[in-house]
Design a protein around this motif. Structure first.
Motif, PDB file in Angstrom:
ATOM      1  N   GLU A   1       0.833  -1.204   0.000  1.00  0.00           N
ATOM      2  CA  GLU A   1       0.000   0.000   0.000  1.00  0.00           C
ATOM      3  C   GLU A   1       0.867   1.253   0.000  1.00  0.00           C
ATOM      4  OE1 GLU A   1      -2.757  -0.165   3.259  1.00  0.00           O
ATOM      5  OE2 GLU A   1      -3.898  -1.799   2.353  1.00  0.00           O
ATOM      6  N   ASP A   2       1.910   1.247   0.810  1.00  0.00           N
ATOM      7  CA  ASP A   2       2.823   2.394   0.868  1.00  0.00           C
ATOM      8  C   ASP A   2       3.477   2.658  -0.494  1.00  0.00           C
ATOM      9  OD1 ASP A   2       2.209   2.719   3.527  1.00  0.00           O
ATOM     10  OD2 ASP A   2       4.088   1.864   4.272  1.00  0.00           O
ATOM     11  N   ALA A   3       3.698   1.577  -1.253  1.00  0.00           N
ATOM     12  CA  ALA A   3       4.325   1.703  -2.567  1.00  0.00           C
ATOM     13  C   ALA A   3       3.297   1.985  -3.665  1.00  0.00           C
ATOM     14  CB  ALA A   3       5.101   0.428  -2.898  1.00  0.00           C
ATOM     15  N   GLY A   4       2.020   2.041  -3.278  1.00  0.00           N
ATOM     16  CA  GLY A   4       0.974   2.322  -4.258  1.00  0.00           C
ATOM     17  C   GLY A   4       0.605   1.115  -5.101  1.00  0.00           C
ATOM     18  N   ILE A   5       0.854  -0.076  -4.591  1.00  0.00           N
ATOM     19  CA  ILE A   5       0.539  -1.304  -5.326  1.00  0.00           C
ATOM     20  C   ILE A   5      -0.649  -1.982  -4.661  1.00  0.00           C
ATOM     21  CG2 ILE A   5       1.385  -3.585  -6.001  1.00  0.00           C
ATOM     22  CD1 ILE A   5       4.197  -2.336  -6.039  1.00  0.00           C
ATOM     23  N   ASP A   6      -1.643  -2.288  -5.484  1.00  0.00           N
ATOM     24  CA  ASP A   6      -2.868  -2.903  -4.975  1.00  0.00           C
ATOM     25  C   ASP A   6      -2.966  -4.334  -5.493  1.00  0.00           C
ATOM     26  OD1 ASP A   6      -5.343  -3.092  -3.693  1.00  0.00           O
ATOM     27  OD2 ASP A   6      -6.420  -2.445  -5.492  1.00  0.00           O
ATOM     28  N   LEU A   7      -2.765  -5.295  -4.605  1.00  0.00           N
ATOM     29  CA  LEU A   7      -2.896  -6.705  -4.978  1.00  0.00           C
ATOM     30  C   LEU A   7      -4.133  -7.285  -4.312  1.00  0.00           C
ATOM     31  CD1 LEU A   7       0.719  -8.192  -4.571  1.00  0.00           C
ATOM     32  CD2 LEU A   7      -0.423  -7.496  -6.669  1.00  0.00           C
ATOM     33  N   ARG A   8      -4.689  -8.307  -4.941  1.00  0.00           N
ATOM     34  CA  ARG A   8      -5.832  -9.009  -4.331  1.00  0.00           C
ATOM     35  C   ARG A   8      -5.381  -9.614  -2.997  1.00  0.00           C
ATOM     36  NH1 ARG A   8      -5.000 -12.034  -8.412  1.00  0.00           N
ATOM     37  NH2 ARG A   8      -5.337 -13.929  -7.221  1.00  0.00           N
ATOM     38  N   PRO A   9      -6.278  -9.700  -2.024  1.00  0.00           N
ATOM     39  CA  PRO A   9      -5.904 -10.286  -0.720  1.00  0.00           C
ATOM     40  C   PRO A   9      -5.289 -11.680  -0.853  1.00  0.00           C
ATOM     41  CG  PRO A   9      -8.051  -9.257  -0.569  1.00  0.00           C
ATOM     42  CD  PRO A   9      -7.652  -9.201  -2.024  1.00  0.00           C
ATOM     43  N   GLU A  10      -5.801 -12.475  -1.803  1.00  0.00           N
ATOM     44  CA  GLU A  10      -5.246 -13.819  -2.002  1.00  0.00           C
ATOM     45  C   GLU A  10      -3.795 -13.739  -2.468  1.00  0.00           C
ATOM     46  OE1 GLU A  10      -8.002 -12.790  -3.950  1.00  0.00           O
ATOM     47  OE2 GLU A  10      -9.465 -13.451  -2.483  1.00  0.00           O
ATOM     48  N   ALA A  11      -3.497 -12.773  -3.327  1.00  0.00           N
ATOM     49  CA  ALA A  11      -2.129 -12.615  -3.831  1.00  0.00           C
ATOM     50  C   ALA A  11      -1.191 -12.178  -2.707  1.00  0.00           C
ATOM     51  CB  ALA A  11      -2.099 -11.610  -4.979  1.00  0.00           C
ATOM     52  N   VAL A  12      -1.684 -11.306  -1.830  1.00  0.00           N
ATOM     53  CA  VAL A  12      -0.879 -10.865  -0.683  1.00  0.00           C
ATOM     54  C   VAL A  12      -0.599 -12.060   0.221  1.00  0.00           C
ATOM     55  CG1 VAL A  12      -0.841  -9.414   1.380  1.00  0.00           C
ATOM     56  CG2 VAL A  12      -1.730  -8.490  -0.766  1.00  0.00           C
ATOM     57  N   ASP A  13      -1.632 -12.860   0.493  1.00  0.00           N
ATOM     58  CA  ASP A  13      -1.458 -14.044   1.345  1.00  0.00           C
ATOM     59  C   ASP A  13      -0.473 -15.031   0.720  1.00  0.00           C
ATOM     60  OD1 ASP A  13      -3.217 -13.028   3.201  1.00  0.00           O
ATOM     61  OD2 ASP A  13      -4.917 -14.241   2.535  1.00  0.00           O
ATOM     62  N   ASP A  14      -0.575 -15.230  -0.598  1.00  0.00           N
ATOM     63  CA  ASP A  14       0.341 -16.147  -1.289  1.00  0.00           C
ATOM     64  C   ASP A  14       1.777 -15.645  -1.194  1.00  0.00           C
ATOM     65  OD1 ASP A  14      -1.820 -17.720  -1.979  1.00  0.00           O
ATOM     66  OD2 ASP A  14      -1.887 -17.052  -4.072  1.00  0.00           O
ATOM     67  N   LEU A  15       1.957 -14.348  -1.393  1.00  0.00           N
ATOM     68  CA  LEU A  15       3.293 -13.761  -1.311  1.00  0.00           C
ATOM     69  C   LEU A  15       3.851 -13.902   0.109  1.00  0.00           C
ATOM     70  CD1 LEU A  15       5.616 -12.222  -2.622  1.00  0.00           C
ATOM     71  CD2 LEU A  15       4.377 -10.097  -2.142  1.00  0.00           C
ATOM     72  N   ALA A  16       3.026 -13.628   1.107  1.00  0.00           N
ATOM     73  CA  ALA A  16       3.461 -13.749   2.503  1.00  0.00           C
ATOM     74  C   ALA A  16       3.837 -15.198   2.820  1.00  0.00           C
ATOM     75  CB  ALA A  16       2.353 -13.269   3.439  1.00  0.00           C
ATOM     76  N   GLU A  17       3.048 -16.138   2.315  1.00  0.00           N
ATOM     77  CA  GLU A  17       3.331 -17.553   2.545  1.00  0.00           C
ATOM     78  C   GLU A  17       4.668 -17.937   1.905  1.00  0.00           C
ATOM     79  OE1 GLU A  17       0.956 -21.437   1.210  1.00  0.00           O
ATOM     80  OE2 GLU A  17      -0.296 -19.981   2.284  1.00  0.00           O
ATOM     81  N   GLU A  18       4.897 -17.436   0.693  1.00  0.00           N
ATOM     82  CA  GLU A  18       6.148 -17.719  -0.008  1.00  0.00           C
ATOM     83  C   GLU A  18       7.341 -17.131   0.766  1.00  0.00           C
ATOM     84  OE1 GLU A  18       8.219 -16.025  -3.993  1.00  0.00           O
ATOM     85  OE2 GLU A  18       6.145 -16.690  -4.224  1.00  0.00           O
ATOM     86  N   ILE A  19       7.176 -15.930   1.290  1.00  0.00           N
ATOM     87  CA  ILE A  19       8.230 -15.287   2.068  1.00  0.00           C
ATOM     88  C   ILE A  19       8.542 -16.119   3.319  1.00  0.00           C
ATOM     89  CG2 ILE A  19       8.775 -13.287   3.519  1.00  0.00           C
ATOM     90  CD1 ILE A  19       7.174 -11.597   1.450  1.00  0.00           C
ATOM     91  N   GLU A  20       7.487 -16.536   4.031  1.00  0.00           N
ATOM     92  CA  GLU A  20       7.686 -17.319   5.251  1.00  0.00           C
ATOM     93  C   GLU A  20       8.386 -18.651   4.936  1.00  0.00           C
ATOM     94  OE1 GLU A  20       3.590 -17.370   6.541  1.00  0.00           O
ATOM     95  OE2 GLU A  20       4.025 -15.883   8.096  1.00  0.00           O
ATOM     96  N   LYS A  21       7.989 -19.266   3.828  1.00  0.00           N
ATOM     97  CA  LYS A  21       8.609 -20.539   3.424  1.00  0.00           C
ATOM     98  C   LYS A  21      10.080 -20.338   3.093  1.00  0.00           C
ATOM     99  CE  LYS A  21       7.922 -22.678  -0.545  1.00  0.00           C
ATOM    100  NZ  LYS A  21       7.208 -23.229  -1.693  1.00  0.00           N
ATOM    101  N   ASP A  22      10.387 -19.267   2.353  1.00  0.00           N
ATOM    102  CA  ASP A  22      11.784 -18.968   1.996  1.00  0.00           C
ATOM    103  C   ASP A  22      12.640 -18.759   3.234  1.00  0.00           C
ATOM    104  OD1 ASP A  22      11.085 -19.110  -0.654  1.00  0.00           O
ATOM    105  OD2 ASP A  22      11.155 -16.936  -0.998  1.00  0.00           O
ATOM    106  N   VAL A  23      12.100 -18.028   4.204  1.00  0.00           N
ATOM    107  CA  VAL A  23      12.876 -17.704   5.402  1.00  0.00           C
ATOM    108  C   VAL A  23      13.101 -18.940   6.272  1.00  0.00           C
ATOM    109  CG1 VAL A  23      12.835 -16.388   7.550  1.00  0.00           C
ATOM    110  CG2 VAL A  23      12.175 -15.288   5.421  1.00  0.00           C
ATOM    111  N   SER A  24      12.120 -19.831   6.310  1.00  0.00           N
ATOM    112  CA  SER A  24      12.229 -20.993   7.189  1.00  0.00           C
ATOM    113  C   SER A  24      13.074 -22.116   6.591  1.00  0.00           C
ATOM    114  CB  SER A  24      10.832 -21.535   7.541  1.00  0.00           C
ATOM    115  OG  SER A  24      10.204 -22.070   6.398  1.00  0.00           O
ATOM    116  N   SER A  25      13.398 -22.013   5.322  1.00  0.00           N
ATOM    117  CA  SER A  25      14.179 -23.107   4.698  1.00  0.00           C
ATOM    118  C   SER A  25      15.667 -22.821   4.711  1.00  0.00           C
ATOM    119  CB  SER A  25      13.702 -23.356   3.275  1.00  0.00           C
ATOM    120  OG  SER A  25      13.829 -22.203   2.477  1.00  0.00           O
TER     121      SER A  25
END
Length: 63
Positions: free
Chosen positions: A39-63
């Motif tokens: 939002e701060d960057a002015g990018i509007d993604l669907r909530p599902e896309a935000v959740d998918d991105l967050a999940e991918e980030i969490e997976k990357d960090v935990s591996s």
């Protein structure tokens, strides 16, 4: 052209969040943090896309 810039910005935000999680700076729900940054960057993604991105980030960090 604008789509490419947005994709690069999203990836940049994702990388920043990954780094901050690794450093222990993100304690909140990752989806919420990602959504705020987008939002701060002015990018509007669907909530599902935000959740998918967050999940991918969490997976990357935990591996």
């Amino acid at each position: 052209m604008e789509e490419v810039d947005s994709a690069e910005t999203v990836e940049s935000i994702a990388e920043d969040v990954r780094d901050e999680i690794r450093l222990g700076h993100v304690q909140d729900d990752v989806s919420h943090v990602v959504e705020e940054r987008l939002e701060d960057a002015g990018i509007d993604l669907r909530p599902e896309a935000v959740d998918d991105l967050a999940e991918e980030i969490e997976k990357d960090v935990s591996s």
